[in-house]
Every structure is written in structure tokens, then in C-alpha cells.
Design an enzyme around this catalytic site. Structure first.
Site, mmCIF file in Angstrom:
data_model
loop_
_atom_site.group_PDB
_atom_site.id
_atom_site.type_symbol
_atom_site.label_atom_id
_atom_site.label_comp_id
_atom_site.label_asym_id
_atom_site.label_seq_id
_atom_site.Cartn_x
_atom_site.Cartn_y
_atom_site.Cartn_z
ATOM 1 N N LYS A 130 0.832 -1.206 0.000
ATOM 2 C CA LYS A 130 0.000 0.000 0.000
ATOM 3 C C LYS A 130 0.870 1.262 0.000
ATOM 4 O O LYS A 130 0.673 2.173 -0.814
ATOM 5 C CB LYS A 130 -0.881 -0.042 1.257
ATOM 6 C CG LYS A 130 -1.854 1.067 1.403
ATOM 7 C CD LYS A 130 -2.594 0.966 2.715
ATOM 8 C CE LYS A 130 -1.681 1.329 3.865
ATOM 9 N NZ LYS A 130 -2.335 1.498 5.156
ATOM 10 N N ASP A 148 -6.093 0.888 0.250
ATOM 11 C CA ASP A 148 -6.075 0.890 1.708
ATOM 12 C C ASP A 148 -7.453 0.413 2.191
ATOM 13 O O ASP A 148 -8.274 -0.046 1.393
ATOM 14 C CB ASP A 148 -5.736 2.287 2.247
ATOM 15 C CG ASP A 148 -6.895 3.246 2.053
ATOM 16 O OD1 ASP A 148 -7.789 2.954 1.230
ATOM 17 O OD2 ASP A 148 -6.938 4.269 2.742
#
Ligand code: SF4
Length: 220
Positions: A130, A148
Site C-alpha cells: 500500500k 487501503d
């Protein structure tokens, strides 16, 4: 697995409406990029923002960035002092360790520059998929999808994807999203997830895309 009933032609329509709703706001990482154009400071802010509210990350980063402009500055700060600065942030001791190790590695192995590839970025301590995708997109203009918790949740609620993990969501979004939305979707859905499509009790009455939303149809 991609949601079977989802009409792909609606993706852009939905994202345009959500983008309009969050217009004028930026998540903290994007603001750091806009204000500094410095991949190292962006990387630090993204590492620190994990599982922390933007308001808290901002206060801590403002304090930290007065002392830290580059990896050498970070190494010079004593561990106890760095921990004291990071204390309001979740997992601050672990993150202080990550920052020090990451700074050391960037100096030793990357000639003091943040690497611009996914493979190299994810070798840095504290940098997962991420964080790497977000830094690549913000600082290096690469067309990545950063998934996310907000992107994962809202993509599933809307029915863009039907997935169990952020990794699966990233892979499925690559199939259903036109490429021009790849980098933007994180910014838009993070803002939307904090204001309207919140994890608990989403404000569906205020949502301009409810007529397209799988979650809304199933729960109204
Ligand atoms: S209708 Fe509700 S669940 Fe669906 S996207 Fe809008 S706020 Fe989220």
C-alpha cells in the site's frame, strides 16, 4: 472475483459523482507532495499515517519536518527523541525503528534517494504494498492503484469488486477501472470513506451514488 451484477459502464459515472462530492480536499500525503515535492518526506508521511488519523499525522509531521529534511537528519536524531516526537501516532516505537532503518538503507543502498520502483521500495523497512503504491503514484507519477482500508471497503460496497483482501481488490480493480482512475481512486475514496461512506453507519442518505450501490440496495 468480480461482482457479477456490476455494470462496468457505471464506474466512471460513479467516480465522477464521488470526486465532485470531495472536491477541494486532499489527504495528508497528497498535501505533503504538493507542498514539498520531496519523495523522502512523502515516504515518511505515508509510513507514519498508517492506522493513524490525518490530523494526528499532520501535527507529528509538522514537528518532525522542522528537524528532518533528508535521511541524514533522521539518523542524527537520538532514538528517544524521535520516539517522543512520534508518540501521538499509533505504533510509534515500531515506526521510529522503521524510519531509522529506512533512512540508513536509503543512504547506503540508494545514494540518498528514495527508489522509484515497487520492488525496491518494498525492500525498505515499514514499506508494504500500500505504501509503495502510494509513494510511486504521488512522488513518481506512476499509474498504480493504492488499496487501503477505504478503497477496499467502498469498492466492495459499491460492487466494483467482490473480494476478501486489499490485494485481491487491487488485482480486480485493475480489470474494471479505466487506467485514468488508477492513481486517483485512492485520493477520492479515502476522503469519501472518512466523510460519507464511513466504516460504521455510512451516511447513505447523503450519498449521490446510492442508486448504483450494491450495499445500499441490500440494506435499505
Ligand atoms: S450508498 Fe452508502 S454504502 Fe453505498 S457508497 Fe454511498 S455511502 Fe457508501
Amino acid at each position: 472475483m468480480t461482482a457479477e451484477s456490476f455494470d462496468r459502464h457505471n464506474v466512471e459515472k460513479i467516480l465522477l459523482k464521488i470526486e465532485e462530492k470531495v472536491k477541494g480536499k486532499l489527504p495528508f500525503g497528497e498535501r505533503v507532495e504538493e507542498e514539498t515535492r520531496d519523495p523522502f518526506l512523502v515516504l515518511i508521511s505515508v509510513i507514519l499515517s498508517a492506522r493513524t488519523k490525518d490530523e494526528t499525522t499532520e501535527v507529528v509531521c509538522n514537528k518532525l519536518f522542522k528537524k528532518v529534511k533528508n535521511p541524514h537528519d533522521l539518523l542524527k536524531i537520538p532514538k528517544s527523541k524521535l520516539e517522543a516526537i512520534l508518540k501521538p501516532i499509533g505504533f510509534y516505537k515500531q515506526k521510529a525503528k522503521y524510519l531509522k532503518e529506512t533512512a540508513k538503507k536509503i543512504i547506503k543502498e540508494y545514494n540518498c534517494k528514495v527508489p522509484d520502483s515497487f520492488e525496491e521500495l518494498t525492500k525498505l523497512p515499514g514499506v508494504g504494498r500500500k505504501t509503495a503504491n502510494l509513494v510511486l503514484s504521488l512522488s513518481f507519477g506512476k499509474n498504480t492503484i493504492c488499496v487501503d482500508t477505504h478503497v477496499h471497503r467502498i469498492s466492495n460496497r459499491l460492487g466494483f469488486v467482490k473480494t476478501k483482501t486489499p490485494f485481491e481488490t487491487e488485482m480486480e480493480l485493475k480489470k474494471v477501472l479505466p487506467e485514468k482512475w488508477w492513481s486517483k481512486i485512492n485520493t477520492i475514496l479515502v476522503l469519501y470513506g472518512k466523510s460519507i461512506c464511513t466504516p460504521i453507519r455510512p451516511k447513505c442518505d447523503e450519498c449521490p451514488v446510492k442508486k448504483f450501490c450494491k450495499y445500499f440496495k441490500e440494506n435499505k
